[in-house]
Design a protein around this motif. Structure first.
Motif, PDB file in Angstrom:
ATOM      1  N   GLY A 374      27.666  70.031  81.124  1.00 38.59           N
ATOM      2  CA  GLY A 374      29.050  70.086  82.188  1.00 38.59           C
ATOM      3  C   GLY A 374      30.256  69.901  81.501  1.00 38.59           C
ATOM      4  N   THR A 375      30.310  70.155  80.102  1.00 38.66           N
ATOM      5  CA  THR A 375      31.385  69.908  79.609  1.00 38.66           C
ATOM      6  C   THR A 375      31.198  70.524  78.183  1.00 38.66           C
ATOM      7  N   GLY A 376      32.756  70.576  77.571  1.00 35.42           N
ATOM      8  CA  GLY A 376      32.560  71.230  76.304  1.00 35.42           C
ATOM      9  C   GLY A 376      32.987  72.774  76.078  1.00 35.42           C
ATOM     10  N   LYS A 377      33.948  73.058  75.069  1.00 35.65           N
ATOM     11  CA  LYS A 377      34.414  74.359  74.649  1.00 35.65           C
ATOM     12  C   LYS A 377      33.192  75.377  73.866  1.00 35.65           C
ATOM     13  N   VAL A 378      33.481  76.764  74.057  1.00 36.23           N
ATOM     14  CA  VAL A 378      32.313  77.422  73.294  1.00 36.23           C
ATOM     15  C   VAL A 378      33.135  78.115  72.252  1.00 36.23           C
ATOM     16  N   MET A 379      32.604  77.853  71.048  1.00 35.87           N
ATOM     17  CA  MET A 379      33.101  78.522  69.916  1.00 35.87           C
ATOM     18  C   MET A 379      32.194  79.652  69.260  1.00 35.87           C
ATOM     19  N   PHE A 380      32.523  80.678  69.252  1.00 31.29           N
ATOM     20  CA  PHE A 380      31.581  81.821  68.919  1.00 31.29           C
ATOM     21  C   PHE A 380      32.115  82.303  67.558  1.00 31.29           C
ATOM     22  N   VAL A 381      31.208  82.316  66.646  1.00 31.91           N
ATOM     23  CA  VAL A 381      31.384  82.963  65.163  1.00 31.91           C
ATOM     24  C   VAL A 381      30.224  84.282  65.117  1.00 31.91           C
ATOM     25  N   LEU A 382      31.060  85.270  65.147  1.00 32.95           N
ATOM     26  CA  LEU A 382      30.215  86.545  65.141  1.00 32.95           C
ATOM     27  C   LEU A 382      30.656  87.526  64.172  1.00 32.95           C
ATOM     28  N   GLY A 383      29.520  88.419  63.617  1.00 34.75           N
ATOM     29  CA  GLY A 383      30.234  89.343  62.696  1.00 34.75           C
ATOM     30  C   GLY A 383      29.184  89.751  61.699  1.00 34.75           C
ATOM     31  N   GLU A 384      29.634  90.060  60.354  1.00 33.09           N
ATOM     32  CA  GLU A 384      28.779  90.314  59.320  1.00 33.09           C
ATOM     33  C   GLU A 384      29.256  90.015  57.868  1.00 33.09           C
ATOM     34  N   ILE A 411      37.043  80.380  71.983  1.00 31.74           N
ATOM     35  CA  ILE A 411      37.545  80.884  70.561  1.00 31.74           C
ATOM     36  C   ILE A 411      36.519  81.819  70.228  1.00 31.74           C
ATOM     37  N   LEU A 412      36.859  83.074  69.923  1.00 30.03           N
ATOM     38  CA  LEU A 412      35.893  83.904  69.011  1.00 30.03           C
ATOM     39  C   LEU A 412      36.232  84.147  67.533  1.00 30.03           C
ATOM     40  N   ILE A 413      35.497  83.732  66.736  1.00 28.24           N
ATOM     41  CA  ILE A 413      35.870  83.954  65.283  1.00 28.24           C
ATOM     42  C   ILE A 413      34.937  84.946  64.828  1.00 28.24           C
ATOM     43  N   LEU A 414      35.727  86.271  64.363  1.00 29.17           N
ATOM     44  CA  LEU A 414      34.940  87.306  63.968  1.00 29.17           C
ATOM     45  C   LEU A 414      34.869  87.475  62.380  1.00 29.17           C
ATOM     46  N   VAL A 415      33.848  87.682  61.915  1.00 31.01           N
ATOM     47  CA  VAL A 415      33.476  87.652  60.323  1.00 31.01           C
ATOM     48  C   VAL A 415      33.393  88.918  59.773  1.00 31.01           C
ATOM     49  N   GLY A 416      34.071  89.332  58.681  1.00 34.82           N
ATOM     50  CA  GLY A 416      33.835  90.620  58.166  1.00 34.82           C
ATOM     51  C   GLY A 416      35.027  91.512  58.251  1.00 34.82           C
ATOM     52  N   GLU A 417      35.240  92.360  57.166  1.00 32.53           N
ATOM     53  CA  GLU A 417      36.413  93.154  57.217  1.00 32.53           C
ATOM     54  C   GLU A 417      36.476  94.165  58.504  1.00 32.53           C
ATOM     55  N   ARG A 418      35.220  94.480  58.476  1.00 30.14           N
ATOM     56  CA  ARG A 418      35.182  95.576  59.479  1.00 30.14           C
ATOM     57  C   ARG A 418      35.657  95.039  60.918  1.00 30.14           C
ATOM     58  N   MET A 419      35.389  93.743  61.380  1.00 30.04           N
ATOM     59  CA  MET A 419      35.487  93.230  62.581  1.00 30.04           C
ATOM     60  C   MET A 419      37.065  93.240  62.974  1.00 30.04           C
ATOM     61  N   ARG A 442      36.624  72.902  62.668  1.00 31.16           N
ATOM     62  CA  ARG A 442      38.113  72.670  62.902  1.00 31.16           C
ATOM     63  C   ARG A 442      38.738  72.612  64.228  1.00 31.16           C
ATOM     64  N   LEU A 443      38.531  73.654  64.765  1.00 34.48           N
ATOM     65  CA  LEU A 443      39.251  73.800  66.242  1.00 34.48           C
ATOM     66  C   LEU A 443      38.373  73.302  67.262  1.00 34.48           C
ATOM     67  N   SER A 444      37.244  72.487  66.984  1.00 33.15           N
ATOM     68  CA  SER A 444      36.490  72.132  68.079  1.00 33.15           C
ATOM     69  C   SER A 444      36.466  70.781  67.931  1.00 33.15           C
ATOM     70  N   SER A 445      35.891  70.125  69.061  1.00 30.51           N
ATOM     71  CA  SER A 445      35.663  68.747  69.260  1.00 30.51           C
ATOM     72  C   SER A 445      34.260  68.169  69.526  1.00 30.51           C
ATOM     73  N   ARG A 446      34.176  66.850  69.567  1.00 32.10           N
ATOM     74  CA  ARG A 446      32.686  66.412  69.588  1.00 32.10           C
ATOM     75  C   ARG A 446      32.258  66.795  70.937  1.00 32.10           C
ATOM     76  N   GLY A 447      31.100  67.318  71.469  1.00 26.05           N
ATOM     77  CA  GLY A 447      30.705  67.657  72.512  1.00 26.05           C
ATOM     78  C   GLY A 447      30.873  69.162  72.822  1.00 26.05           C
ATOM     79  N   ASP A 448      31.568  69.943  71.871  1.00 28.15           N
ATOM     80  CA  ASP A 448      31.539  71.503  71.806  1.00 28.15           C
ATOM     81  C   ASP A 448      30.393  72.106  71.318  1.00 28.15           C
ATOM     82  N   LEU A 449      30.308  73.437  71.697  1.00 25.82           N
ATOM     83  CA  LEU A 449      29.295  74.232  71.361  1.00 25.82           C
ATOM     84  C   LEU A 449      29.769  75.386  70.422  1.00 25.82           C
ATOM     85  N   ILE A 450      29.052  75.210  69.173  1.00 30.27           N
ATOM     86  CA  ILE A 450      29.302  76.386  68.162  1.00 30.27           C
ATOM     87  C   ILE A 450      28.182  77.151  68.019  1.00 30.27           C
TER      88      ILE A 450
END
Length: 458
Positions: A374-384, A411-419, A442-450
């Motif tokens: 029922g709480t927390g932010k979603v941080m998505f690290v996606l790419g190649e 927050i969506l963090i895309l990894v790789g030059e092509r992204m 760095r951008l998240s807090s306790r209880g958030d999802l990475i």
């Protein structure tokens, strides 16, 4: 079979072809190695010439003087040397078959049970679970995308890392074992896009999702079916009950095969069905349930449970051992493994086989996991990390996922030059997985999802 003084061209040194070239020279074959993708450094090419007497080229060479051409299954058939070989009626042998021939000739694994695992998904998890099960009764060497491990009594010792799962990498893995002078009973090899034909037991985890290879001229599933076409006499096959064309081919060729399934809807030799917090194994002769560890997404491993369980039971492993292994399993790093990270929930699905479907599945699982709190932010690290890993992660697929799902991501963090071609106000960019995770932390807090979904070697 290769013979001394044969003239052989080995195409593609990037995907472990250089190991095939070196080994053929040791058996007296005259080898010309062609760096088709122009990715091998000059120092390595010079070493092949100086230390092995291998002729090397970065460009196609005339095909006339060669007896055979050894080529990977994913190479564009319009490549000049392949086209010329077909026109002149030259034999073209896959990297997989070449490795199988080399192993048969060298006989270095005589007396050792050899198991090969291929498929679109669940290769590493199937091979790893199987190694754990079998290691309770014999000494097992496991070669996967993680590296080369020796398993004894349920404990693994990593003895080498850095090899790919291209078929040619089986050769240096075996050399590593020979140099260590180990007494082993069983070898399990994870192999990409097919089998070598040398295995005593071949496992195709699944042919789905299928995808095109060789410049869209063929399908990966057809290449993987080499495990059915080229099995040695007396070998056994384990096939997913979903893959009808694999079973039909095995029947047509008179191959002995067994089936497994993770669905109650499919008849199979062994079923492994998820039921709440248990996995239930069922066949004509057994029926037992195993309590699962709750701290990973067990639904991502049902195919592996079914495949590994089927092979282990076939090899005479006691059901109590299977129960012990499965109940103690906590997921593999980079395979939907959940753990804490400085007060955050990290769902780690970064691996070499990661694709856009598994990324979306990870996101959906993570959203459900977070919704229960029922709480927390979603941080998505996606790419190649490298487009050369398998076939990379197409930026257009990422863009389509972002368009559909960005509203559920903080927050969506895309990894790789092509992204960097994928743009949105909530998107940040990173060069590699570690940087992406550092930014998410760095951008998240306790209880958030990475969520970590980066296609990479680990």
């Amino acid at each position: 079979m290769f013979f001394p003084k044969n003239n052989v061209a080995v195409l593609d040194l990037t995907h472990a072809g250089l190991f095939i070239a070196r080994k053929l020279v040791q058996y007296g074959v005259n080898v010309t190695a062609v760096d088709v993708y122009d990715t091998v450094d000059d120092g390595t090419l010079s070493e092949l010439q100086r230390d092995y007497g291998i002729k090397v080229s970065k460009k196609a060479v005339p095909i006339d003087r060669f007896d055979f051409v050894v080529s990977p299954v994913h190479l564009d058939p319009a490549y000049e040397m392949l086209r010329s070989a077909r026109e002149q009626g030259k034999d073209i042998i896959s990297h997989h078959r070449a490795v199988g021939m080399i192993l048969s000739h060298g006989r270095v694994l005589d007396g050792v049970k050899v198991i090969e695992v291929t498929g679109s998904k669940a290769k590493t998890s199937t091979a790893s679970l199987l190694a754990d099960m079998i290691s309770r009764v014999m000494v097992v060497v496991l070669h996967t995308s993680r590296g080369v491990e020796v398993w004894k009594d349920g404990e693994a010792d990593m003895i080498h890392s850095g090899l790919s799962i291209a078929p040619g990498s089986i050769l240096p893995a075996i050399d590593i074992l020979k140099s260590a002078e180990m007494q082993i009973d069983c070898c399990i090899f994870e192999v990409s896009i097919g089998g070598t034909g040398y295995a005593d037991i071949g496992v195709i985890t699944t042919l789905e999702p299928d995808y095109s290879i060789a410049r869209s001229s063929s399908m990966a599933s057809d290449a993987k079916l080499s495990m059915v076409r080229h099995g040695k006499e007396g070998s056994d096959l384990f096939l997913n009950a979903r893959d009808k064309k694999a079973a039909e081919m095995a029947q047509e060729l008179g191959r002995d095969f067994f089936t497994f399934s993770d669905s109650k809807e499919l008849a199979s030799g062994l079923q492994a069905n998820l039921s709440g917090k248990k996995i239930v194994f069922t066949s004509d002769t057994i029926n037992f349930a195993v309590d699962l560890n709750p701290f990973y997404n067990a639904s991502s491993y049902t195919t592996a449970f079914a495949a590994a369980g089927a092979v282990a039971l076939h090899m005479g492993v006691d059901t109590n051992i299977i129960v012990d292994v499965v109940s103690g399993f906590t997921g593999l790093a980079g395979r939907m493994q959940e753990r804490g990270l400085d007060g955050r929930i990290l769902i780690d699905n970064s691996n070499s086989g990661m694709d856009i479907r598994s990324a979306e599945k990870s996101l959906d699982y993570g959203l459900k996991r977070l919704g229960n709190r029922g709480t927390g932010k979603v941080m998505f690290v996606l790419g190649e990390e490298a487009a050369q890993v398998c076939e990379g992660l197409p930026p257009e697929d990422v863009a389509e996922l972002v368009n559909r799902k960005i509203g559920e991501i903080d927050i969506l963090i895309l990894v790789g030059e092509r992204m960097r071609s994928v743009t949105h106000e909530r998107v940040l960019y990173a060069s590699h997985l570690e940087e992406g995770l550092e930014n998410a932390l760095r951008l998240s807090s306790r209880g958030d999802l990475i969520l970590s979904c980066v296609k990479c070697f680990r």
